[in-house]
Design a protein around this motif. Structure first.
Motif, PDB file in Angstrom:
ATOM      1  N   ARG A 300     -59.318  -0.028  35.487  1.00  0.00           N
ATOM      2  CA  ARG A 300     -58.811  -1.196  36.206  1.00  0.00           C
ATOM      3  C   ARG A 300     -58.153  -2.216  35.270  1.00  0.00           C
ATOM      4  O   ARG A 300     -57.543  -3.177  35.744  1.00  0.00           O
ATOM      5  CB  ARG A 300     -59.921  -1.869  37.009  1.00  0.00           C
ATOM      6  N   SER A 303     -54.656  -2.979  36.093  1.00  0.00           N
ATOM      7  CA  SER A 303     -54.330  -3.739  37.303  1.00  0.00           C
ATOM      8  C   SER A 303     -53.930  -5.166  36.948  1.00  0.00           C
ATOM      9  O   SER A 303     -54.243  -5.678  35.874  1.00  0.00           O
ATOM     10  CB  SER A 303     -55.518  -3.757  38.264  1.00  0.00           C
ATOM     11  N   THR A 307     -51.398  -6.146  42.104  1.00  0.00           N
ATOM     12  CA  THR A 307     -51.925  -4.822  42.428  1.00  0.00           C
ATOM     13  C   THR A 307     -52.650  -4.874  43.773  1.00  0.00           C
ATOM     14  O   THR A 307     -53.465  -5.768  44.014  1.00  0.00           O
ATOM     15  CB  THR A 307     -52.904  -4.340  41.340  1.00  0.00           C
ATOM     16  N   ASP A 308     -52.355  -3.955  44.628  1.00  0.00           N
ATOM     17  CA  ASP A 308     -52.904  -3.934  45.992  1.00  0.00           C
ATOM     18  C   ASP A 308     -54.394  -3.591  45.938  1.00  0.00           C
ATOM     19  O   ASP A 308     -54.784  -2.510  45.495  1.00  0.00           O
ATOM     20  CB  ASP A 308     -52.151  -2.910  46.830  1.00  0.00           C
ATOM     21  N   ILE A 329     -49.460   2.953  42.909  1.00  0.00           N
ATOM     22  CA  ILE A 329     -50.102   1.698  42.580  1.00  0.00           C
ATOM     23  C   ILE A 329     -49.280   0.930  41.557  1.00  0.00           C
ATOM     24  O   ILE A 329     -48.640   1.529  40.676  1.00  0.00           O
ATOM     25  CB  ILE A 329     -51.540   1.949  42.042  1.00  0.00           C
ATOM     26  N   LEU A 330     -49.270  -0.393  41.681  1.00  0.00           N
ATOM     27  CA  LEU A 330     -48.578  -1.244  40.721  1.00  0.00           C
ATOM     28  C   LEU A 330     -49.503  -1.512  39.537  1.00  0.00           C
ATOM     29  O   LEU A 330     -50.570  -2.101  39.695  1.00  0.00           O
ATOM     30  CB  LEU A 330     -48.169  -2.566  41.374  1.00  0.00           C
ATOM     31  N   ASN A 331     -49.098  -1.065  38.366  1.00  0.00           N
ATOM     32  CA  ASN A 331     -49.866  -1.267  37.142  1.00  0.00           C
ATOM     33  C   ASN A 331     -49.089  -2.123  36.146  1.00  0.00           C
ATOM     34  O   ASN A 331     -47.891  -2.383  36.332  1.00  0.00           O
ATOM     35  CB  ASN A 331     -50.229   0.068  36.494  1.00  0.00           C
ATOM     36  N   TYR A 332     -49.782  -2.538  35.082  1.00  0.00           N
ATOM     37  CA  TYR A 332     -49.183  -3.436  34.094  1.00  0.00           C
ATOM     38  C   TYR A 332     -49.366  -2.891  32.682  1.00  0.00           C
ATOM     39  O   TYR A 332     -50.440  -2.385  32.334  1.00  0.00           O
ATOM     40  CB  TYR A 332     -49.808  -4.834  34.196  1.00  0.00           C
ATOM     41  N   SER A 338     -44.559  -4.813  34.599  1.00  0.00           N
ATOM     42  CA  SER A 338     -45.190  -3.978  35.622  1.00  0.00           C
ATOM     43  C   SER A 338     -44.402  -2.687  35.835  1.00  0.00           C
ATOM     44  O   SER A 338     -43.225  -2.595  35.481  1.00  0.00           O
ATOM     45  CB  SER A 338     -45.286  -4.738  36.949  1.00  0.00           C
ATOM     46  N   TRP A 340     -44.392   0.937  38.722  1.00  0.00           N
ATOM     47  CA  TRP A 340     -45.017   1.681  39.805  1.00  0.00           C
ATOM     48  C   TRP A 340     -45.530   3.005  39.272  1.00  0.00           C
ATOM     49  O   TRP A 340     -44.805   3.750  38.623  1.00  0.00           O
ATOM     50  CB  TRP A 340     -44.038   1.893  40.949  1.00  0.00           C
TER      51      TRP A 340
END
Length: 403
Positions: A300, A303, A307-308, A329-332, A338, A340
Motif C-alpha cells: 500500500r 497508494s 487511489t480508489d 489502480i492508480l499508484n505513485y 502517478s 495507472w
C-alpha cells in the motif's frame, strides 16, 4: 536504458548499505577479490578490488555488472563450478581449487574462497565475497589412476615468466567445457602450451599457507564491510543469527526469480502486515524506489491521495479469500508522479499446497499488446506461472535436503 538501470542498482547495492568511504577502504586491503549481489538479476559483480583489476588486466567497466561466468573456459572444472553453485544455493562458505582464465585467454590455477554477507537485521544475504588466491609454484604429484606413474605439474604465484609450465595441473579438466560460474585472478601469466605428457589424473592443490591466506583476506574484507555499515545503520555480519532469516527467500530462489524480466513483487502473508520479500528489477525501475526501500514494506506504500479505496478493498477481499484478482489502480512513484497500474495478484503455493506468498504483477498504462502480440493479461499469467514453478522447485528441494 536497461544498462543504466543496472548501473543504478549496482550503485545502490553499495551506497545504501555502506558509507561512501567503503570502496577506498576495500582497495587499501590489497587483496584480490570481487563482491556480487544476488538480489540483482544475474548475481552481477558490484565491486572488484584494485588488486584484482591490476592483476587480471581488466578495467572496472569490463567487470562491474558482469556475472562471473564471463571468466569461464574449456578447462574449468565443471564439478568445482557446481560445488560453488551449490554453496550459493545453500548460502554458505566454500573453498575450492579452480582453473580460470585471464583477459588474454591464459588459464591459471587459484584458490577460490567465497563467503556470504548477511544483513544483521533480517538475515538476508546482502552480498557474496569471492577471494582469489593464485596457487604458488610447487610440484604436484599423482600416483593413482596412471599405472603407478608419478607425473609432475606446476603452478605459479604472481607474475611469472615465459617458462611457466602448468603441466598436468591444467589437463585434468579438458573435457569440462560447460561452466556457469567462475571468478578470475591474475592475467600476468604465460603458459607453456605444449600438452604432451600431461596426466589427466593430476590436480593442482592449494597449500595450507594459501588456505590461511584466503581466510585472512576474507576476514579483513568482512571486517571492513561490517565497520562501514555501522554509519548507515544497515549492519551486516559474517554469520546469520539463529533468530533471523526466517521466511526469507534464499539466494538460489532470488537468482531464479531474477531471470523474470517483468515488474512484480512477492509478499509473505505469513509475516505481520504481509511485507514485500522480493521485488524485481523492473519493479524498481517502474516505481523509482531502491530495493532496500521496498523490502519489508506493505504494497500500500504505492497508494496515494487519489487511489480508489474501493479498489484497495477489492484487493483485500481477494487476498483474504486466497483468490486471484486483476484491478486497475492508480499508484505513485517515489518522485510523486502517478501512473495507472494494471495489477494482477495471485496466491503462490509451495510443494505441500500451503500458500507461501502472493505475487503481484504490475503493468503500466493501458491494455496494449506487446510486440509478440501478447496481451498484458497473458504476460502477467506467464510471470505468475514462472514464479510458481520457482517457488515449488525451491520448497521441494528444501524438503529433499531435510530428509
Amino acid at each position: 536504458m536497461e544498462s543504466q538501470s543496472l548501473l543504478d542498482l549496482i550503485e545502490q547495492s553499495f551506497n545504501l548499505r555502506y558509507s561512501s568511504w567503503v570502496r577506498e577502504a576495500l582497495d587499501e586491503l590489497g587483496d584480490n577479490f570481487t563482491i556480487t549481489d544476488p538480489s540483482i538479476s544475474g548475481n552481477p559483480i558490484v565491486f572488484a578490488s584494485a588488486g584484482f583489476l591490476k592483476m587480471s588486466g581488466y578495467c572496472k567497466e569490463e567487470v562491474i555488472g558482469k556475472n562471473g561466468r564471463i571468466f569461464q573456459g574449456p578447462w574449468t572444472n565443471r564439478q568445482s563450478v557446481m560445488e560453488i553453485r551449490e554453496a550459493i544455493r545453500e548460502e554458505r562458505e566454500i573453498q575450492v581449487n579452480l582453473l580460470n582464465y585471464c583477459k588474454d585467454g591464459t588459464p591459471f590455477w587459484m584458490l577460490f574462497h567465497m563467503s556470504p554477507v548477511f544483513s544483521k537485521e533480517d538475515g538476508r544475504v546482502i552480498h557474496f565475497v569471492a577471494v582469489q588466491v593464485p596457487l604458488s609454484r610447487k610440484q604436484r604429484r599423482s600416483g593413482s589412476g596412471n599405472g603407478g606413474r608419478n607425473v609432475v605439474g606446476w603452478c605459479e604465484d604472481g607474475c611469472g615468466g615465459n617458462d611457466i609450465a602448468f603441466g598436468s595441473c591444467r589437463r585434468e579438466v579438458w573435457s569440462d567445457s560447460f561452466v556457469e560460474l567462475a571468478h578470475v585472478m591474475p592475467s600476468d601469466f604465460n603458459v607453456d602450451r605444449d600438452h604432451r605428457g600431461l596426466d589427466v589424473e593430476a590436480h593442482c592443490e592449494a597449500s595450507d599457507t594459501e588456505k590461511r591466506r584466503a581466510v585472512t583476506a576474507m576476514n579483513n574484507i568482512l571486517s571492513v564491510l561490517t565497520h562501514y555499515s555501522e554509519s548507515t545503520g544497515k549492519l551486516v555480519c559474517a554469520k546469520r543469527s539463529s533468530s533471523s532469516g526466517m521466511g526469507l527467500l534464499n539466494s538460489s530462489i532470488i537468482l531464479s526469480l531474477g531471470r523474470i524480466k517483468q515488474s512484480f513483487v512477492l509478499t509473505d502473508p505469513n509475516l505481520p502486515d504481509m511485507p514485500i520479500v522480493y521485488a524485481s528489477d523492473a519493479f524498481l525501475t517502474l516505481t523509482g524506489y531502491s530495493r532496500q526501500e521496498v523490502l519489508g514494506q506493505n504494497c500500500r506504500f504505492l497508494s496515494g491521495v487519489d487511489t480508489d479505496s474501493s479498489t484497495l478493498f477489492q484487493i483485500k477481499v481477494s487476498i483474504q479469500a486466497e483468490q486471484a484478482c486483476t484491478v486497475r489502480i492508480l499508484n505513485y512513484r517515489k518522485d510523486g508522479s502517478s501512473f495507472w497500474n494494471l495489477l494482477h495478484i495471485s496466491p503462490v503455493r509451495n510443494a505441500t499446497g500451503k500458500i507461501a506468498y502472493f505475487v503481484g504483477v504490475q503493468t503500466e498504462g493501458g491494455r496494449n499488446h506487446d510486440r509478440h502480440g501478447l496481451s498484458p493479461e497473458k504476460r502477467q499469467l506467464s510471470v505468475v506461472g514462472s514464479v510458481k514453478i520457482a517457488i515449488r522447485t525451491m520448497s521441494m528441494g528444501a524438503s529433499t535436503s531435510r530428509s
